[in-house]
Motif scaffolding. Sequence first.
Motif, PDB file in Angstrom:
ATOM      1  N   UNK A  52       0.812  -1.195   0.000  1.00  0.00           N
ATOM      2  CA  UNK A  52       0.000   0.000   0.000  1.00  0.00           C
ATOM      3  C   UNK A  52       0.851   1.251   0.000  1.00  0.00           C
ATOM      4  N   UNK A  53       0.200   2.429   0.059  1.00  0.00           N
ATOM      5  CA  UNK A  53       0.914   3.715   0.088  1.00  0.00           C
ATOM      6  C   UNK A  53       1.227   4.127   1.516  1.00  0.00           C
ATOM      7  N   UNK A  54       2.333   4.804   1.699  1.00  0.00           N
ATOM      8  CA  UNK A  54       2.746   5.292   3.012  1.00  0.00           C
ATOM      9  C   UNK A  54       3.350   6.686   2.865  1.00  0.00           C
ATOM     10  N   UNK A  55       3.321   7.441   3.957  1.00  0.00           N
ATOM     11  CA  UNK A  55       4.154   8.623   4.075  1.00  0.00           C
ATOM     12  C   UNK A  55       5.510   8.177   4.619  1.00  0.00           C
ATOM     13  N   UNK A  56       6.588   8.717   4.062  1.00  0.00           N
ATOM     14  CA  UNK A  56       7.936   8.328   4.466  1.00  0.00           C
ATOM     15  C   UNK A  56       8.690   9.575   4.894  1.00  0.00           C
ATOM     16  N   UNK A  57       9.212   9.567   6.113  1.00  0.00           N
ATOM     17  CA  UNK A  57       9.975  10.702   6.612  1.00  0.00           C
ATOM     18  C   UNK A  57      11.180  10.978   5.714  1.00  0.00           C
ATOM     19  N   UNK A  58      11.379  12.236   5.366  1.00  0.00           N
ATOM     20  CA  UNK A  58      12.521  12.624   4.562  1.00  0.00           C
ATOM     21  C   UNK A  58      12.346  12.433   3.073  1.00  0.00           C
ATOM     22  N   UNK A  59      11.198  11.892   2.660  1.00  0.00           N
ATOM     23  CA  UNK A  59      10.941  11.670   1.235  1.00  0.00           C
ATOM     24  C   UNK A  59       9.806  12.569   0.770  1.00  0.00           C
ATOM     25  N   UNK A  60       9.904  13.039  -0.438  1.00  0.00           N
ATOM     26  CA  UNK A  60       8.852  13.878  -1.003  1.00  0.00           C
ATOM     27  C   UNK A  60       7.654  12.988  -1.341  1.00  0.00           C
ATOM     28  N   UNK A  61       6.494  13.366  -0.837  1.00  0.00           N
ATOM     29  CA  UNK A  61       5.285  12.586  -1.106  1.00  0.00           C
ATOM     30  C   UNK A  61       4.732  12.936  -2.476  1.00  0.00           C
ATOM     31  N   UNK A  62       4.415  11.924  -3.260  1.00  0.00           N
ATOM     32  CA  UNK A  62       3.870  12.149  -4.592  1.00  0.00           C
ATOM     33  C   UNK A  62       2.537  12.895  -4.498  1.00  0.00           C
ATOM     34  N   UNK A  63       2.283  13.826  -5.407  1.00  0.00           N
ATOM     35  CA  UNK A  63       1.008  14.563  -5.378  1.00  0.00           C
ATOM     36  C   UNK A  63      -0.214  13.642  -5.376  1.00  0.00           C
ATOM     37  N   UNK A  64      -0.118  12.537  -6.093  1.00  0.00           N
ATOM     38  CA  UNK A  64      -1.241  11.609  -6.119  1.00  0.00           C
ATOM     39  C   UNK A  64      -1.540  11.030  -4.753  1.00  0.00           C
ATOM     40  N   UNK A  65      -0.491  10.733  -3.986  1.00  0.00           N
ATOM     41  CA  UNK A  65      -0.705  10.202  -2.644  1.00  0.00           C
ATOM     42  C   UNK A  65      -1.260  11.267  -1.700  1.00  0.00           C
ATOM     43  N   UNK A  66      -0.824  12.515  -1.859  1.00  0.00           N
ATOM     44  CA  UNK A  66      -1.381  13.596  -1.050  1.00  0.00           C
ATOM     45  C   UNK A  66      -2.871  13.770  -1.329  1.00  0.00           C
ATOM     46  N   UNK A  67      -3.239  13.734  -2.593  1.00  0.00           N
ATOM     47  CA  UNK A  67      -4.650  13.873  -2.952  1.00  0.00           C
ATOM     48  C   UNK A  67      -5.446  12.675  -2.449  1.00  0.00           C
ATOM     49  N   UNK A  68      -4.864  11.478  -2.544  1.00  0.00           N
ATOM     50  CA  UNK A  68      -5.538  10.271  -2.074  1.00  0.00           C
ATOM     51  C   UNK A  68      -5.768  10.358  -0.570  1.00  0.00           C
ATOM     52  N   UNK A  69      -4.764  10.804   0.164  1.00  0.00           N
ATOM     53  CA  UNK A  69      -4.890  10.936   1.614  1.00  0.00           C
ATOM     54  C   UNK A  69      -5.991  11.935   1.968  1.00  0.00           C
ATOM     55  N   UNK A  70      -6.029  13.065   1.294  1.00  0.00           N
ATOM     56  CA  UNK A  70      -7.058  14.074   1.566  1.00  0.00           C
ATOM     57  C   UNK A  70      -8.446  13.525   1.283  1.00  0.00           C
ATOM     58  N   UNK A  71      -8.581  12.771   0.198  1.00  0.00           N
ATOM     59  CA  UNK A  71      -9.878  12.177  -0.149  1.00  0.00           C
ATOM     60  C   UNK A  71     -10.312  11.166   0.901  1.00  0.00           C
ATOM     61  N   UNK A  72      -9.377  10.330   1.356  1.00  0.00           N
ATOM     62  CA  UNK A  72      -9.714   9.336   2.376  1.00  0.00           C
ATOM     63  C   UNK A  72     -10.185  10.007   3.659  1.00  0.00           C
ATOM     64  N   UNK A  73      -9.468  11.034   4.103  1.00  0.00           N
ATOM     65  CA  UNK A  73      -9.811  11.698   5.357  1.00  0.00           C
ATOM     66  C   UNK A  73     -11.126  12.462   5.248  1.00  0.00           C
ATOM     67  N   UNK A  74     -11.459  12.926   4.052  1.00  0.00           N
ATOM     68  CA  UNK A  74     -12.750  13.576   3.845  1.00  0.00           C
ATOM     69  C   UNK A  74     -13.887  12.560   3.942  1.00  0.00           C
ATOM     70  N   UNK A  75     -13.619  11.332   3.521  1.00  0.00           N
ATOM     71  CA  UNK A  75     -14.635  10.282   3.584  1.00  0.00           C
ATOM     72  C   UNK A  75     -14.783   9.713   4.978  1.00  0.00           C
ATOM     73  N   UNK A  76     -13.668   9.611   5.716  1.00  0.00           N
ATOM     74  CA  UNK A  76     -13.694   9.054   7.062  1.00  0.00           C
ATOM     75  C   UNK A  76     -12.491   9.599   7.822  1.00  0.00           C
TER      76      UNK A  76
END
Length: 203
Positions: free
Chosen positions: A139-163
Amino acid sequence: MPPDAARQHSPAAERNQGPILQVLRRVLPVQGRALEIASGSGQHAQHFAAALPGWTWQPTDPDPAALASIGSRLDEAACPNLLAPRRLDVLWPAWPVTGVFDAVFCANLLHISPWPACAALMQGAARHLAAGGLLLTYGPYFVQGAVTAPGNLAFDADLRARNADWGLRWLHDVLAQAQLAGLQLREQVAMPANNLTLVFRRV
């Protein structure tokens, strides 16, 4: 009811089953018993059981609709090593499975479940894995010290908006829960679409 009326289909599972299988073939022995957590549509179970004939594959899911979908694929697959699905919620204190497993596989669960599911997965896997057995998560993860892909940032925001209890997890937090359960990270594999496969070993 037609035999495929209950069948679900995940485009993401269709895309990632090939790359995941490459990892499984590389890190798993020729034969063993595998427990899949949160099998969903059953596409992974069907694909992996057919491709790994030396492995007995036990799919599970807490959702009755998913269990029906897996059952439909079971009939189609006609793989003697693919077992009938069992209802299992990772948060249950006791999992309704017997014996020990050489591998536990779980894809795309941690970000669509409450955070306590992470500890429950690690502890449950440790209880049911043979010594030296492997837990593989995808699955996708946030990784300390690594740039998060824009797609993963958008996916995270969508998930948190849903739940509000959902969302991508920090890799170091997941690794800490694994260590507490007696699981050691053996390998971290970069996968397509900014995902990771984590391979843990029960010590």
